[in-house]
Design a protein around this motif. Structure first.
Motif, PDB file in Angstrom:
ATOM      1  N   PHE A 151       0.843  -1.185   0.000  1.00 49.22           N
ATOM      2  CA  PHE A 151       0.000   0.000   0.000  1.00 49.22           C
ATOM      3  C   PHE A 151       0.884   1.244   0.000  1.00 49.22           C
ATOM      4  N   SER A 152       0.243   2.399  -0.256  1.00 56.25           N
ATOM      5  CA  SER A 152       0.949   3.682  -0.293  1.00 56.25           C
ATOM      6  C   SER A 152       0.063   4.754   0.320  1.00 56.25           C
ATOM      7  N   ILE A 153       0.714   5.767   0.886  1.00 56.83           N
ATOM      8  CA  ILE A 153       0.025   6.915   1.474  1.00 56.83           C
ATOM      9  C   ILE A 153       0.610   8.189   0.885  1.00 56.83           C
ATOM     10  N   SER A 154      -0.253   9.129   0.554  1.00 57.55           N
ATOM     11  CA  SER A 154       0.180  10.443   0.073  1.00 57.55           C
ATOM     12  C   SER A 154      -0.487  11.514   0.921  1.00 57.55           C
ATOM     13  N   ILE A 155       0.284  12.546   1.281  1.00 57.49           N
ATOM     14  CA  ILE A 155      -0.291  13.640   2.074  1.00 57.49           C
ATOM     15  C   ILE A 155       0.524  14.917   1.853  1.00 57.49           C
ATOM     16  N   TRP A 156      -0.162  16.037   1.806  1.00 62.84           N
ATOM     17  CA  TRP A 156       0.487  17.350   1.780  1.00 62.84           C
ATOM     18  C   TRP A 156       0.473  17.901   3.194  1.00 62.84           C
ATOM     19  N   PHE A 157       1.593  18.482   3.619  1.00 65.03           N
ATOM     20  CA  PHE A 157       1.687  18.931   5.003  1.00 65.03           C
ATOM     21  C   PHE A 157       2.379  20.286   5.098  1.00 65.03           C
ATOM     22  N   LYS A 158       2.047  20.982   6.176  1.00 64.01           N
ATOM     23  CA  LYS A 158       2.647  22.283   6.456  1.00 64.01           C
ATOM     24  C   LYS A 158       2.742  22.437   7.963  1.00 64.01           C
ATOM     25  N   THR A 159       3.928  22.725   8.472  1.00 66.52           N
ATOM     26  CA  THR A 159       4.103  22.921   9.902  1.00 66.52           C
ATOM     27  C   THR A 159       5.353  23.751  10.165  1.00 66.52           C
ATOM     28  N   SER A 160       5.337  24.444  11.267  1.00 70.62           N
ATOM     29  CA  SER A 160       6.542  25.106  11.773  1.00 70.62           C
ATOM     30  C   SER A 160       6.809  24.654  13.206  1.00 70.62           C
ATOM     31  N   ALA A 161       6.181  23.524  13.591  1.00 71.23           N
ATOM     32  CA  ALA A 161       6.366  22.989  14.940  1.00 71.23           C
ATOM     33  C   ALA A 161       7.821  22.598  15.151  1.00 71.23           C
ATOM     34  N   ASP A 210      -3.966   0.948  -2.614  1.00 72.71           N
ATOM     35  CA  ASP A 210      -3.733  -0.455  -2.272  1.00 72.71           C
ATOM     36  C   ASP A 210      -2.685  -1.103  -3.178  1.00 72.71           C
ATOM     37  N   LYS A 211      -1.625  -0.343  -3.457  1.00 71.63           N
ATOM     38  CA  LYS A 211      -0.492  -0.848  -4.230  1.00 71.63           C
ATOM     39  C   LYS A 211       0.753  -0.048  -3.857  1.00 71.63           C
ATOM     40  N   GLU A 212       1.906  -0.578  -4.209  1.00 73.55           N
ATOM     41  CA  GLU A 212       3.158   0.166  -4.101  1.00 73.55           C
ATOM     42  C   GLU A 212       3.255   1.067  -5.328  1.00 73.55           C
ATOM     43  N   LEU A 213       3.053   2.353  -5.138  1.00 71.84           N
ATOM     44  CA  LEU A 213       3.107   3.279  -6.270  1.00 71.84           C
ATOM     45  C   LEU A 213       4.508   3.329  -6.861  1.00 71.84           C
ATOM     46  N   SER A 214       4.580   3.460  -8.175  1.00 70.10           N
ATOM     47  CA  SER A 214       5.864   3.590  -8.861  1.00 70.10           C
ATOM     48  C   SER A 214       6.360   5.023  -8.785  1.00 70.10           C
ATOM     49  N   VAL A 215       7.611   5.226  -9.191  1.00 69.84           N
ATOM     50  CA  VAL A 215       8.177   6.576  -9.232  1.00 69.84           C
ATOM     51  C   VAL A 215       7.314   7.487 -10.099  1.00 69.84           C
ATOM     52  N   GLY A 216       6.901   6.987 -11.260  1.00 68.31           N
ATOM     53  CA  GLY A 216       6.082   7.786 -12.161  1.00 68.31           C
ATOM     54  C   GLY A 216       4.728   8.121 -11.575  1.00 68.31           C
ATOM     55  N   GLU A 217       4.136   7.168 -10.854  1.00 63.67           N
ATOM     56  CA  GLU A 217       2.826   7.403 -10.252  1.00 63.67           C
ATOM     57  C   GLU A 217       2.914   8.400  -9.109  1.00 63.67           C
ATOM     58  N   VAL A 218       4.020   8.371  -8.364  1.00 55.65           N
ATOM     59  CA  VAL A 218       4.254   9.387  -7.334  1.00 55.65           C
ATOM     60  C   VAL A 218       4.378  10.761  -7.975  1.00 55.65           C
ATOM     61  N   GLY A 219       5.099  10.834  -9.094  1.00 55.47           N
ATOM     62  CA  GLY A 219       5.256  12.095  -9.809  1.00 55.47           C
ATOM     63  C   GLY A 219       3.934  12.664 -10.299  1.00 55.47           C
ATOM     64  N   GLU A 220       3.016  11.774 -10.673  1.00 51.27           N
ATOM     65  CA  GLU A 220       1.682  12.232 -11.077  1.00 51.27           C
ATOM     66  C   GLU A 220       0.966  12.938  -9.938  1.00 51.27           C
ATOM     67  N   ILE A 221       1.069  12.383  -8.721  1.00 44.70           N
ATOM     68  CA  ILE A 221       0.424  13.019  -7.570  1.00 44.70           C
ATOM     69  C   ILE A 221       1.093  14.352  -7.257  1.00 44.70           C
ATOM     70  N   TRP A 222       2.414  14.384  -7.323  1.00 42.84           N
ATOM     71  CA  TRP A 222       3.173  15.618  -7.078  1.00 42.84           C
ATOM     72  C   TRP A 222       2.741  16.717  -8.032  1.00 42.84           C
ATOM     73  N   ASN A 223       2.612  16.385  -9.300  1.00 37.64           N
ATOM     74  CA  ASN A 223       2.039  17.305 -10.300  1.00 37.64           C
ATOM     75  C   ASN A 223       2.718  18.675 -10.287  1.00 37.64           C
ATOM     76  N   SER A 224       4.059  18.648 -10.254  1.00 36.63           N
ATOM     77  CA  SER A 224       4.867  19.884 -10.252  1.00 36.63           C
ATOM     78  C   SER A 224       4.567  20.780  -9.049  1.00 36.63           C
ATOM     79  N   GLY A 225       4.104  20.166  -7.935  1.00 34.13           N
ATOM     80  CA  GLY A 225       3.901  20.910  -6.707  1.00 34.13           C
ATOM     81  C   GLY A 225       2.509  21.468  -6.518  1.00 34.13           C
ATOM     82  N   THR A 226       1.555  21.038  -7.363  1.00 31.04           N
ATOM     83  CA  THR A 226       0.179  21.499  -7.247  1.00 31.04           C
ATOM     84  C   THR A 226      -0.755  20.300  -7.227  1.00 31.04           C
ATOM     85  N   PRO A 227      -1.523  20.095  -6.148  1.00 29.03           N
ATOM     86  CA  PRO A 227      -2.429  18.950  -6.110  1.00 29.03           C
ATOM     87  C   PRO A 227      -3.397  18.956  -7.288  1.00 29.03           C
TER      88      PRO A 227
END
Length: 208
Positions: A2-12, A139-156
């Motif tokens: 499996f894989s998890i994706s999340i955008w986060f922001k903190t200064s903690a 519910d899969k191990e995302l590939s490098v390319g699939e991770v890049g799709e989610i990243w989308n040049s830094g814009t969800p």
């Protein structure tokens, strides 16, 4: 796997905060957890059957305040289901990160009926101090390319158009169209979340 994706922001700083988890509170604390120890600059990922004796624990150490800098960042971690630490990969801002293995002794199941939780670990606190957005589970191990799709040049983007959308288990936009206390699952599975110890004021417009 499996894989998890999340955008986060903190200064903690100087604290322990948890991105997300699916881990039991009592007994052997079976399940998984992703935490950020800003007191030691470590991202820590645990896949556990029994604490310290039957688990995978892998860590990434950031340069001081590299990612708790008050800016939005994107994290994806993937796991191949092999019960080996070598089966874990971490990407932050679309770059794979060098990991240190703390434990690699997993030989029994991590599967639990405990529900998944965003921000914190069930029954123990470690609540996220900052913002979380665009949380998705696959519910899969995302590939490098699939991770890049989610990243989308830094814009969800629209994960409904992702090439691995058939493997998208849940997608939570965290405020886009949501009405407290429901956090809508935008995947086809309708696994809606419920805000706990929160109210409508916790849904804000700040986004990556």
């Amino acid at each position: 796997p499996f894989s998890i994706s999340i955008w986060f922001k903190t200064s903690a700083d100087g604290t322990i905060i948890v991105f997300c988890s699916k881990r039991e509170q009592y007994g052997n604390t079976r399940g998984w957890e992703a935490r950020f120890r800003t007191d030691t600059d470590k991202f820590i990922f645990i896949f556990c059957n029994t604490d310290n004796t039957n688990e995978i624990n892998v860590q990434f150490t950031q340069t001081a305040n590299q990612f708790n800098d008050g800016n939005w960042h994107h994290m994806v971690w993937t796991y191949d289901g092999s019960s080996n630490a070598s089966g874990f990969t971490l990407y932050i801002d679309n770059s794979s990160r060098t990991l240190t293995i703390s434990d690699d002794t997993l030989s029994a199941t991590t599967i639990t009926t405990q529900g998944s939780q965003m921000s914190g670990k069930y029954g123990t606190g470690f609540i996220w101090n900052g913002n979380l957005d665009e949380y998705s589970l696959w519910d899969k191990e995302l590939s490098v390319g699939e991770v890049g799709e989610i990243w989308n040049s830094g814009t969800p983007g629209n994960l409904g158009n992702h090439s691995a959308v058939a493997n998208l288990v849940g997608w939570y936009r965290n405020g886009d169209g949501d009405t407290s206390p429901t956090i809508t699952d935008n995947s086809s599975n309708s696994n809606n979340g419920t805000m706990t110890n929160m109210d409508a004021s916790n849904i804000i417009t700040d986004a990556p």
